[in-house]
Design an enzyme around this catalytic site. Structure first.
Site, PDB file in Angstrom:
ATOM      1  N   GLU A  17      41.000  29.490  27.641  1.00 21.86           N
ATOM      2  CA  GLU A  17      39.846  28.842  28.247  1.00 21.86           C
ATOM      3  C   GLU A  17      38.644  29.782  28.241  1.00 21.86           C
ATOM      4  OE1 GLU A  17      38.764  27.389  32.833  1.00 21.86           O
ATOM      5  OE2 GLU A  17      40.674  28.372  32.350  1.00 21.86           O
ATOM      6  N   ASP A  49      43.847  48.809  31.353  1.00 19.33           N
ATOM      7  CA  ASP A  49      42.563  49.129  30.737  1.00 19.33           C
ATOM      8  C   ASP A  49      41.429  48.688  31.656  1.00 19.33           C
ATOM      9  OD1 ASP A  49      40.381  49.609  29.188  1.00 19.33           O
ATOM     10  OD2 ASP A  49      40.957  48.335  27.512  1.00 19.33           O
TER      11      ASP A  49
END
Length: 437
Positions: A241, A283
């Protein structure tokens, strides 16, 4: 967006790129060395190698290869920290920058390979110009036949197949150049770079992490995880999405209370990841997080660097943070040993310095009330402590890889909190998770 550059896909082509790069650097050294000799200067291989033009050339060419070079740059800068020379730190910083997008011809070849010759019929529309490009792939906007807006992450060709040889080639170059401190055992980091890259090149694996985070945070009103579109996804394409949101580093217009809450949410999520989910997105790059003003939610975007956290490690960090919060050095040492942080040969003096660093890093957990990340000098003090430790060359060692990724995430969250000019009651956030002895 950067200029398009075709990515070498075969092992031979990628090796030739490295060979060409090394040849140009050697040529620069020869010319500069000859000029210096004419002026009575002594020949200095390292000084000649580390000329700005050579550093820039190395960075540009390694970034062109994407994948291994960029990921190795991220890992080395994360792990070695202040032990790196300023020149290598500069090179690795350049490798962490956005990559150049691949040309349409290569892009279409990937789409045909993953979606078939009739790839144009897969979606109502896909924009061939990416809106983001990084080390493993680039991201495109698209629409389904039903009008749903998607973000399609498409992997660069040849990345997965070239991981091992690319990492080895880059390490050979860095070793021969003497840019890496010889005292650091870099082998565990090299092995981890290969493993991490192979995982990040597996978009089916990332899709599974995306789904799990969506399930874990489904009832949490503070976070938005994009929905996976599995029918369009594959090993080299990740369809999800498209979420309209703002970059996390561009929120200075928000009120102090809003920025405080966002930073608090990030740190609270880290504790959930480490102690409840036992799954950490490691990260903390600003680009991986956005903010939806209309819904007041943080959007989590990238799960390629997600790592499972073993129960032993999770409990070890619960003990470590709890002990560091009350400055109990013996318990900090015991937890660090449990995590596997120290080798048997490490001197007590060095262990004490590491314990000092752990306790310093947990300063926000000890603070009564809201800790001011923007105006504290914690980052400077941690850097100075790290520099002092770097002089103890004989004690340099590589800590557990999982621990390095956890430290990377926490340090990144501190930077985000500072960027948001936020104050956070970190002690209260940790309270539900702490270990009481």
């Amino acid at each position: 967006m950067s200029k398009e550059r075709a990515i070498p896909t075969s092992r031979l082509a990628r090796f030739a790129k490295l060979g060409s790069m090394a040849g140009k650097v050697a040529g620069n050294m020869l010319v500069s060395g000859a000029k210096g000799a004419l002026n009575g200067q002594q020949w200095d291989n390292k000084a000649l190698l580390l000329q700005p033009k050579n550093i820039n050339h190395l960075a540009k060419q390694l970034a062109h290869l994407r994948g291994a070079a960029m990921k190795l740059g991220q890992l080395l800068s994360m792990d070695a920290g202040d032990l790196l020379s300023p020149e290598l730190a500069q090179l690795l910083a350049m490798l962490r920058a956005d990559a150049d997008p691949m040309p349409n011809k290569q892009l279409i070849a990937v789409l045909k390979d993953q979606w078939g010759d009739n790839w144009l019929d897969t979606l109502s529309h896909i924009d061939l110009k990416p809106f983001a490009a990084a080390s493993i792939g680039q991201v495109h906007q698209a629409f389904t036949e039903q009008g749903s807006k998607l973000a399609i992450k498409i992997q660069y060709p040849g990345i997965a197949k070239s991981v091992v040889s690319d990492v080895d080639n880059v390490m050979t170059l860095l070793t021969l150049s003497r840019l890496l401190p010889k005292e650091i055992d870099i082998k565990p980091l090299v092995a981890e770079a290969k493993k991490q890259l192979l995982n990040e090149a597996d978009y089916a694996l990332e899709a599974s992490y995306l789904t799990r985070y969506g399930q874990y945070l489904a009832g949490n009103p503070r976070f938005k995880v994009p929905t996976l579109y599995s029918e369009y996804s594959s090993g080299q394409i990740l369809a999800m999405e498209y979420v309209e949101a703002q970059p996390i580093e561009q929120l200075s217009h928000l009120s102090q209370a809003q920025r405080n809450r966002i930073a608090s949410d990030f740190i609270a999520l880290f504790f959930l990841e480490l102690f409840d989910f036992k799954l950490v997105q490691t990260d903390p790059n600003f680009a991986n997080f956005q903010y939806q003003v209309s819904t007041d939610r943080i959007v989590l975007l990238d799960f390629g660097a997600t790592r499972e956290v073993p129960e032993l490690l999770s409990q070890g960090y619960r003990k470590l943070l709890s002990a560091a919060q009350v400055q109990d050095r013996n318990r900090v040492l015991s937890a660090a040993i449990e995590i596997g942080y120290f080798q048997d040969t490490i001197l007590d003096s060095y262990k004490n310095n590491v314990i000092d660093l752990f306790i310093l890093a947990c300063e926000p957990l000890r603070f009564t009330g809201e800790y001011d990340f923007a105006h504290c000098d914690l980052a400077r003090r941690m850097k100075e402590a790290g520099l002092a430790m770097s002089t103890q060359v004989q004690q340099w060692h590589t800590p557990p890889i999982d621990a390095l990724f956890i430290h990377r995430k926490l340090a990144g969250l501190y930077l985000i909190a500072a960027k948001l000019q936020a104050t956070v009651n970190a002690s209260a956030l940790f309270e539900p998770f702490k270990r009481v002895e």
